[in-house]
Write a protein that holds these residues in place. Structure first.
Motif, PDB file in Angstrom:
ATOM      1  N   GLU A 170       3.696 -30.729 -29.217  1.00  0.00           N
ATOM      2  CA  GLU A 170       4.868 -29.867 -29.400  1.00  0.00           C
ATOM      3  C   GLU A 170       4.443 -28.404 -29.650  1.00  0.00           C
ATOM      4  O   GLU A 170       5.034 -27.481 -29.084  1.00  0.00           O
ATOM      5  CB  GLU A 170       5.742 -30.382 -30.559  1.00  0.00           C
ATOM      6  CG  GLU A 170       7.011 -29.590 -30.807  1.00  0.00           C
ATOM      7  CD  GLU A 170       7.981 -29.532 -29.627  1.00  0.00           C
ATOM      8  OE1 GLU A 170       7.835 -30.346 -28.685  1.00  0.00           O
ATOM      9  OE2 GLU A 170       8.875 -28.661 -29.645  1.00  0.00           O
ATOM     10  N   ARG A 222       3.356 -27.086 -26.312  1.00  0.00           N
ATOM     11  CA  ARG A 222       4.509 -26.820 -25.433  1.00  0.00           C
ATOM     12  C   ARG A 222       5.213 -25.526 -25.798  1.00  0.00           C
ATOM     13  O   ARG A 222       5.542 -24.712 -24.942  1.00  0.00           O
ATOM     14  CB  ARG A 222       5.530 -27.948 -25.551  1.00  0.00           C
ATOM     15  CG  ARG A 222       5.272 -29.117 -24.675  1.00  0.00           C
ATOM     16  CD  ARG A 222       6.483 -30.067 -24.751  1.00  0.00           C
ATOM     17  NE  ARG A 222       6.139 -31.425 -24.403  1.00  0.00           N
ATOM     18  CZ  ARG A 222       5.931 -31.822 -23.144  1.00  0.00           C
ATOM     19  NH1 ARG A 222       6.045 -30.973 -22.148  1.00  0.00           N
ATOM     20  NH2 ARG A 222       5.577 -33.067 -22.894  1.00  0.00           N
ATOM     21  N   ARG A 223       5.467 -25.363 -27.097  1.00  0.00           N
ATOM     22  CA  ARG A 223       6.153 -24.148 -27.544  1.00  0.00           C
ATOM     23  C   ARG A 223       5.350 -22.912 -27.185  1.00  0.00           C
ATOM     24  O   ARG A 223       5.884 -21.923 -26.699  1.00  0.00           O
ATOM     25  CB  ARG A 223       6.317 -24.157 -29.059  1.00  0.00           C
ATOM     26  CG  ARG A 223       7.169 -25.277 -29.568  1.00  0.00           C
ATOM     27  CD  ARG A 223       8.629 -24.867 -29.467  1.00  0.00           C
ATOM     28  NE  ARG A 223       9.391 -25.740 -30.318  1.00  0.00           N
ATOM     29  CZ  ARG A 223       9.941 -25.381 -31.465  1.00  0.00           C
ATOM     30  NH1 ARG A 223       9.826 -24.150 -31.905  1.00  0.00           N
ATOM     31  NH2 ARG A 223      10.614 -26.238 -32.168  1.00  0.00           N
ATOM     32  N   ALA A 239       2.919 -22.562 -24.924  1.00  0.00           N
ATOM     33  CA  ALA A 239       2.742 -22.371 -23.488  1.00  0.00           C
ATOM     34  C   ALA A 239       4.022 -21.821 -22.863  1.00  0.00           C
ATOM     35  O   ALA A 239       3.981 -20.932 -22.009  1.00  0.00           O
ATOM     36  CB  ALA A 239       2.352 -23.697 -22.834  1.00  0.00           C
ATOM     37  N   GLU A 240       5.150 -22.343 -23.335  1.00  0.00           N
ATOM     38  CA  GLU A 240       6.423 -21.932 -22.747  1.00  0.00           C
ATOM     39  C   GLU A 240       6.688 -20.455 -23.023  1.00  0.00           C
ATOM     40  O   GLU A 240       7.019 -19.679 -22.129  1.00  0.00           O
ATOM     41  CB  GLU A 240       7.534 -22.783 -23.362  1.00  0.00           C
ATOM     42  CG  GLU A 240       8.825 -22.755 -22.618  1.00  0.00           C
ATOM     43  CD  GLU A 240       9.820 -23.687 -23.298  1.00  0.00           C
ATOM     44  OE1 GLU A 240       9.672 -24.923 -23.140  1.00  0.00           O
ATOM     45  OE2 GLU A 240      10.709 -23.184 -24.005  1.00  0.00           O
ATOM     46  N   LEU A 241       6.508 -20.070 -24.264  1.00  0.00           N
ATOM     47  CA  LEU A 241       6.778 -18.681 -24.619  1.00  0.00           C
ATOM     48  C   LEU A 241       5.791 -17.719 -23.951  1.00  0.00           C
ATOM     49  O   LEU A 241       6.180 -16.685 -23.410  1.00  0.00           O
ATOM     50  CB  LEU A 241       6.725 -18.538 -26.134  1.00  0.00           C
ATOM     51  CG  LEU A 241       7.326 -17.231 -26.602  1.00  0.00           C
ATOM     52  CD1 LEU A 241       8.208 -17.481 -27.814  1.00  0.00           C
ATOM     53  CD2 LEU A 241       6.235 -16.236 -26.929  1.00  0.00           C
ATOM     54  N   ALA A 281       4.171 -18.164 -21.219  1.00  0.00           N
ATOM     55  CA  ALA A 281       4.404 -18.132 -19.770  1.00  0.00           C
ATOM     56  C   ALA A 281       5.445 -17.078 -19.412  1.00  0.00           C
ATOM     57  O   ALA A 281       5.319 -16.386 -18.401  1.00  0.00           O
ATOM     58  CB  ALA A 281       4.838 -19.503 -19.274  1.00  0.00           C
ATOM     59  N   GLU A 282       6.457 -16.941 -20.240  1.00  0.00           N
ATOM     60  CA  GLU A 282       7.485 -15.917 -19.997  1.00  0.00           C
ATOM     61  C   GLU A 282       6.879 -14.525 -20.038  1.00  0.00           C
ATOM     62  O   GLU A 282       7.469 -13.573 -19.540  1.00  0.00           O
ATOM     63  CB  GLU A 282       8.583 -15.990 -21.067  1.00  0.00           C
ATOM     64  CG  GLU A 282       9.432 -17.235 -20.985  1.00  0.00           C
ATOM     65  CD  GLU A 282      10.276 -17.420 -22.252  1.00  0.00           C
ATOM     66  OE1 GLU A 282      10.372 -16.474 -23.068  1.00  0.00           O
ATOM     67  OE2 GLU A 282      10.817 -18.528 -22.426  1.00  0.00           O
TER      68      GLU A 282
END
Ligand code: ATP
Ligand code: MG
Length: 285
Positions: A173, A176-177, A179-181, A183-184
């Motif tokens: 988790e 994921r958090r 990587a997601e942020l 990536a933006e």
């Protein structure tokens, strides 16, 4: 303050109240050497980035931070790169999640087709994106020793199956958090390592540092090309210069690398600032 430990880039002290003080230095390591040339502000940048993430991850789990104030008797030049933290009983596992394959994970995959006992699809190369982020824990080796990969069953044998599942869930988790942020903001988080500890109340707490370039691999997304080693967001200038003829350093000699030229130091500092500013959206002061 009682000095407890000095790692590659941080010093750890015990405060009179029993809390710990973590002080990040400006030192940088490359090719397994701690270099003689510090990167100005690196300690503050990484400390501020960690703090920013701790706050963002507070709904996933609590963290060890008590305060960022300078304790009595601490040198003023430590300001901005210290954290006063709760002393925890550390979980004896380095919790790693990988979204991309490289480094020791790639080597293991090439030998066995799996990483830490997790089978992966065929045909993956250096830098390949994995279908799902995977939990790839390692042992916490003593200084000088190498961390060894652990299977999920080995983690379960060490801490119990329920805790092992929690570690996996939390680690993936957090990855994921992050990587997601990132990536933006044009940054790939290839993998990340977190450390967890137990509070006296028996709660799992996020410790150490989190989602920094020292604990994670950050890659510039626009230069990602699977099939080769990826440029690292923060250390590429250092690595490129060290292995260039200009440095006069022979990596195979086993000798320590020479000091970095001022322009390499400055460009590297700019990259750390850029990572901080891109991710947090703040201006580094
Ligand atoms: P390196 O990171 O240079 O390979 P290292 O991990 O031993 O070496 P540091 O990261 O500087 O060195 O040291 C931090 C140490 O403090 C680690 O052993 C880590 O597990 C431990 N630690 C971090 N947070 C806490 C905490 N809240 N309570 C107790 N120990 C902690
Ligand atoms: Mg460490």
């Amino acid at each position: 303050m009682k000095h407890l430990h000095s790692g590659k880039v941080r010093d750890l002290y015990e405060l009179p109240g029993g809390e710990l003080l973590m002080v990040a230095r400006d030192t940088i390591s490359a090719y397994d050497f701690v270099l003689d040339s510090p990167i100005p502000d690196k300690g503050r940048i990484l400390t501020q980035l960690s703090l920013w993430w701790f706050e963002r991850l507070a709904d996933v789990l609590p963290n060890h931070v008590i305060s960022t104030d300078l304790p009595d008797g601490a040198p003023a030049e430590w300001r901005g790169r210290v954290m006063v933290v709760r002393r925890l009983e550390m979980v004896p596992v380095e919790c790693v999640a990988r979204g991309y394959l490289t480094g020791s994970g790639l080597k293991e995959y090439q030998r066995t087709g799996s990483v830490c006992g997790v089978p992966l699809p065929g045909g993956l190369v250096d830098g390949s994106k994995l279908p799902e982020p995977v939990f790839t824990p390692t042992t916490k080796a003593a200084v000088g020793d190498h961390d060894e990969p652990m299977t999920f069953a080995e983690v379960a044998a060490e801490v119990g199956a329920d805790v092992a599942r929690r570690l996996r869930e939390i680690t993936v988790e957090v990855y994921r958090r992050g990587a997601e942020l990132a990536a933006e903001r044009g940054i790939i988080v290839a993998d990340t390592k977190i450390e967890l500890g137990w509070s006296p109340e028996g709660e799992l707490v996020l410790a150490d540092e989190v989602l920094t370039p020292d604990s994670s691999r950050f890659w510039p997304a626009d230069q990602w090309r699977p099939g080769r080693s990826q440029p690292s967001f923060d250390k590429q200038f250092v690595r490129d210069w060290l292995v260039s003829p200009e440095s006069g350093w022979d990596r195979s000699s086993g000798q320590a690398p020479p000091p970095l030229p001022p322009q390499i130091i400055e460009r590297t500092r700019a990259k750390y600032v850029e990572a901080y500013e891109r991710i947090t959206g703040r201006t580094f002061q």
